[in-house]
Design a protein around this motif. Structure first.
Motif, PDB file in Angstrom:
ATOM      1  N   GLY A 264       0.840  -1.197   0.000  1.00 54.64           N
ATOM      2  CA  GLY A 264       0.000   0.000   0.000  1.00 54.64           C
ATOM      3  C   GLY A 264       0.868   1.237   0.000  1.00 54.64           C
ATOM      4  N   ARG A 265       1.828   1.289   0.927  1.00 50.58           N
ATOM      5  CA  ARG A 265       2.857   2.325   0.941  1.00 50.58           C
ATOM      6  C   ARG A 265       4.106   1.753   1.591  1.00 50.58           C
ATOM      7  NH1 ARG A 265       2.815   8.440   3.631  1.00 50.58           N
ATOM      8  NH2 ARG A 265       4.946   8.963   2.974  1.00 50.58           N
ATOM      9  N   VAL A 266       5.261   1.952   0.940  1.00 49.17           N
ATOM     10  CA  VAL A 266       6.537   1.517   1.501  1.00 49.17           C
ATOM     11  C   VAL A 266       6.992   2.580   2.497  1.00 49.17           C
ATOM     12  CG1 VAL A 266       8.934   0.920   1.038  1.00 49.17           C
ATOM     13  CG2 VAL A 266       7.153   0.263  -0.594  1.00 49.17           C
ATOM     14  N   LEU A 267       7.119   2.195   3.769  1.00 55.48           N
ATOM     15  CA  LEU A 267       7.461   3.147   4.820  1.00 55.48           C
ATOM     16  C   LEU A 267       8.928   3.105   5.205  1.00 55.48           C
ATOM     17  CD1 LEU A 267       4.360   2.670   7.147  1.00 55.48           C
ATOM     18  CD2 LEU A 267       4.741   4.418   5.411  1.00 55.48           C
ATOM     19  N   ALA A 268       9.647   2.015   4.899  1.00 49.46           N
ATOM     20  CA  ALA A 268      11.056   1.902   5.256  1.00 49.46           C
ATOM     21  C   ALA A 268      11.728   0.920   4.306  1.00 49.46           C
ATOM     22  CB  ALA A 268      11.222   1.462   6.703  1.00 49.46           C
ATOM     23  N   LEU A 269      13.067   1.032   4.200  1.00 50.58           N
ATOM     24  CA  LEU A 269      13.805   0.296   3.184  1.00 50.58           C
ATOM     25  C   LEU A 269      15.209   0.017   3.697  1.00 50.58           C
ATOM     26  CD1 LEU A 269      13.781  -0.718   0.209  1.00 50.58           C
ATOM     27  CD2 LEU A 269      14.471   1.596  -0.454  1.00 50.58           C
ATOM     28  N   ALA A 270      15.725  -1.208   3.467  1.00 57.05           N
ATOM     29  CA  ALA A 270      17.087  -1.588   3.861  1.00 57.05           C
ATOM     30  C   ALA A 270      17.609  -2.624   2.882  1.00 57.05           C
ATOM     31  CB  ALA A 270      17.106  -2.132   5.289  1.00 57.05           C
ATOM     32  N   THR A 271      18.933  -2.942   3.003  1.00 62.81           N
ATOM     33  CA  THR A 271      19.545  -3.968   2.154  1.00 62.81           C
ATOM     34  C   THR A 271      20.210  -5.021   3.025  1.00 62.81           C
ATOM     35  OG1 THR A 271      21.643  -2.776   1.995  1.00 62.81           O
ATOM     36  CG2 THR A 271      19.974  -2.313   0.307  1.00 62.81           C
TER      37      THR A 271
END
Length: 780
Positions: A569-576
């Motif tokens: 719905g909505r991407v709120l955080a991101l990491a690798t």
């Protein structure tokens, strides 16, 4: 944006020295080292400031268009008292705006003088924060019952009578309209403005006794050329049905039948009350007009009305220009202030000296040529204030030894000038994003400092002992920097930034130069961003306000792949992270799940990770016993750890926060993997991921729970201690995660801090407003 330790160079975890932060380079205006801190809190432009010393501490008083006056401790940046405002009009409910502030000494105590839009000049005790009175207009000096009395008029129309020898108040008359002599006695006329009928009252000035009684008019008629008003029966007049009054002469009308007279007359509308003194009408009130005065008070109203517009508020006393202050509510004392041009100065600021009412002699109002009015003095536009562009002590301030002067230029910049030559000493003091409205000077920790007020809602403090900048500005983003991360490109550390100008830029952290041409024309604003390497190419992955991930090639240019659509719905955080030797992306979403994605195939790896009871707001990655794990924070107030290989949650949720978790990061503490979480409860917690427990108590003092966060320090084998850097408004602060103590100095930037990233050597990449800067620690 979420923070992650993945993708950063290995030496991010270098030992953290005992440091003082300084800028190495900056994109845009260099953060000026002379500015010590920003004092945030006003919600409107700051239009005036002044300085003082309170209990040995330097303070600044600021007045803003948000109609508040605030007092700040310059050493700590904290507000000393609750914000205060001027009067609020009871009819319009409008609060008087703050026009100017100044400081002075009253009986040895520091006070603030504030000029407001309703013409009032209020006095406040800076030590206690309490009201200490207001400046009043001198009406006249007279003798009442054998004692010398001063009559004063406040901005709200209150007339005060004061014993000149004791300074004590002997009478107070709200809504005063005029002065007169009635039957040999001095009287004051008051009009109740709030009442619909605008009732007039007459008071004996010496005794405070009310002489007049207001009678309600039942009917008004014209009869035989006279205007007659009939009043209803009043107290003490039992048995008398009506009384008729001639409204031309004020005399009662003798008639055998008031009812007959009224029935024969012609109706006259509009008259609502009459004011009677000793059996005679002296004033006639109507519903919507000013009262009409009759007989001896008619001339008094014409010549003795007390106008409420701005009036001269100074007088001459023994050849000195003085002003009067009425005490605060409940005080009831009168002070006389010395306004002489050759009076003492403190830090270049003219001081008003309270000389005490007991020292006074009869005072008489001077002519316009003899004294400037107080409004001009407090607003800084009176005689002896040079170019007249600031409050008392403002406009041009003084610095060390009065060798230099601080001036506000036509373009709104602040410049330090040599008093002897008039030439600038060093570059302008930069930092404000709006016009500098005012300036004042004081001494802080033995150093001369300046305090400036700008239209950007901030008050700023500058160290005048430093007069050189740190290099030329570098052009870059034309909008706010929304996200920032670090990576390695061709063996060199770089910072990647995304701005509200819809551009992604890559910067060489050693030189501050852009490595490649920016990737522009992105769709929407970037809210989260990471970097990864796929098949030897550096890719930048961004998330915005929707559910898609965008993969960008900053070296080759453009977007090599179509966006990856997620079910969040909505991407709120991101990491690798690295899973089975391949790079993966970890996403956190509004759908309460965590996703794992292969950037090469642009497909999901396994099923979504479920368990959080509310939206997942933050994610970071680490290795735990050789396994890649994700650490997530949620609105459900918990921190959870996930095995990315199996897709399962490790252990129970980590609890301790009492509100939403807003960000997480990972770090090594004594060689053990740990996580740092920040919450809307204004705390930071440290968690041992191997033992799945909290380390120490919550770290407090983080005023802005939604600002950016980055972890620095914390090396292998216990070499170095971890610290967390957080952005709070326009400052960067660091705390030692093991001891909980603040590490290094608070660093102040010209604009609000929007992003932080760890860089090699324990440095910090900071995105502030539309600019980027690299902060490096310097051994203290």
């Amino acid at each position: 944006m979420s923070e992650t330790s993945a993708g950063a160079p290995d030496d991010v975890n270098a030992p953290l020295p005992d440091q003082r932060w300084t800028v190495q380079w900056a994109d845009g205006p260099v953060p000026d080292h002379r500015r010590l801190r920003s004092l945030g809190g006003h919600t409107g432009p700051v239009r005036s400031v002044a300085t003082a010393i309170v209990d040995g501490r330097p303070v600044v008083v600021s007045g803003s268009r948000d109609n508040t006056v605030r007092v700040w401790d310059l050493a700590t940046g904290e507000q000393l008292h609750d914000p205060v405002t001027g009067r609020t009009d009871p009819v319009s409910s409008m609060t008087a705006e703050v026009l100017s502030v100044a400081t002075a000494q009253a009986d040895g105590r520091p006070v603030a003088l504030t000029l407001h839009g309703d013409d009032s000049v209020l006095v406040r005790d800076l030590a206690t924060g309490r009201a200490a009175g207001e400046f009043v207009r001198l009406v006249e000096s007279t003798v009442l019952d054998g004692r010398r009395v001063l009559l004063t008029l406040g901005a709200d129309g209150t007339l005060g009578a004061w014993d000149l020898l004791t300074g004590g108040r002997v009478g107070v008359f709200p809504s005063a309209a005029g002065l007169a002599v009635l039957e040999g006695r001095r009287v004051v006329l008051t009009v109740d403005d709030i009442d619909v009928d605008r009732t007039v009252r007459v008071w004996d000035l010496g005794t405070g006794e009310q002489l007049a009684r207001s009678l309600t008019v039942e009917r008004t008629v014209t009869l035989d050329g006279r205007v007659l008003a009939a009043t209803v029966v009043g107290p003490g007049e039992a048995g008398e049905e009506r009384r008729l009054w001639d409204l031309a002469t004020g005399e009662p009308v003798a008639t055998p039948s008031a009812a007959a007279a009224l029935s024969d007359g012609t109706e006259v509308p509009g008259v609502s009350t009459v004011t009677v003194v000793h059996g005679r009408v002296v004033a006639v009130g109507s519903d919507a007009e000013e009262p009409r005065f009759i007989g001896p008070l008619a001339l008094a109203r014409q010549n003795g009305a007390l106008a409420r517009h701005r009036a001269r508020e100074t007088a001459l006393l023994d050849g000195r220009t003085v002003a009067l202050t009425a005490g605060a509510a409940g005080d009831g004392t009168l002070r006389i202030w010395d306004l002489t041009e050759d009076g003492p100065r403190v830090n270049g600021m003219r001081v008003m000296r309270s000389i005490g009412a007991s020292e006074a002699v009869p005072v008489f109002p001077p002519g316009p040529e003899q004294a400037a009015d107080l409004w001009r003095r407090v607003s800084g536009r009176g005689p002896g204030n040079g170019h007249g562009n600031g409050p008392v002590g403002g406009g041009s301030g003084s610095s060390s030894g009065d060798r230099t002067a601080l001036t506000v230029e036509q373009d709104g910049t602040v410049v330090v000038r040599d008093r002897a030559t008039g030439k600038p000493v060093g570059p302008p003091l930069t930092g404000h994003t709006g016009k500098v409205q005012d300036v004042a000077t004081t001494v802080l920790d033995g150093r001369p400092v300046a305090v400036t007020a700008g239209a950007d809602h901030t008050v700023r403090t500058w160290d005048l002992t430093h007069v050189h900048g740190d290099g030329p500005p570098r052009a870059g983003h034309t909008g706010t920097v929304c996200a920032i991360t670090t990576a390695v490109l061709d063996g060199s550390p770089v910072a990647v930034t995304a701005g509200a100008d819809r551009a992604v830029r890559v910067w060489d952290l050693a030189t501050g130069q852009q490595v490649t041409a920016p990737v522009t024309d992105l769709e929407g604003e970037v809210t989260a961003m990471v970097t990864t390497v796929v098949d030897g190419r550096l890719l930048v992955v961004t998330a915005g306000s929707g559910d898609a991930l965008r993969l960008l090639d900053p070296v080759g240019g453009g977007q090599p792949h179509e966006p990856v659509t997620t079910p969040h719905g909505r991407v709120l955080a991101l990491a690798t992270a690295t899973l089975a030797g391949r790079p993966v992306l970890v996403t956190a979403g509004a759908d309460r799940t965590v996703g794992v994605w292969d950037p090469a195939t642009r497909r999901a790896v396994g099923e979504p990770l479920t368990g959080h009871a509310s939206r997942v707001t933050a994610v970071a990655t680490a290795e735990l016993e050789g396994r890649p794990v994700a650490v997530t924070g949620s609105w459900d107030k918990t921190v959870r750890v996930w095995d990315l290989g199996t897709g399962r949650q490790i252990g129970e949720p980590l609890t301790g926060h009492t509100d939403w978790v807003t960000s997480v990061a990972t770090v090594l503490v004594d060689g053990r993997p740990a996580a740092v979480s920040r919450s809307r409860d204004k705390t930071v917690c440290l968690w041992d991921l191997a033992a799945m427990r909290q380390i120490g108590g919550a770290r407090t003092g983080h005023a802005d729970p939604n600002g950016p966060m980055a972890v620095i320090g914390g090396g292998d084998g216990g070499a170095g201690r971890p610290a967390v850097a957080v952005g709070q408004g326009q400052t960067v602060r660091c705390w030692d995660l093991v001891t909980g103590n603040e590490a290094g100095n608070e660093y102040v930037l010209p604009l609000a801090v929007g992003a932080l990233g760890a860089a090699p050597g324990g440095r910090l990449v900071v995105g502030f407003g539309p600019e980027v800067a690299l902060l490096r620690p310097v051994a203290g």
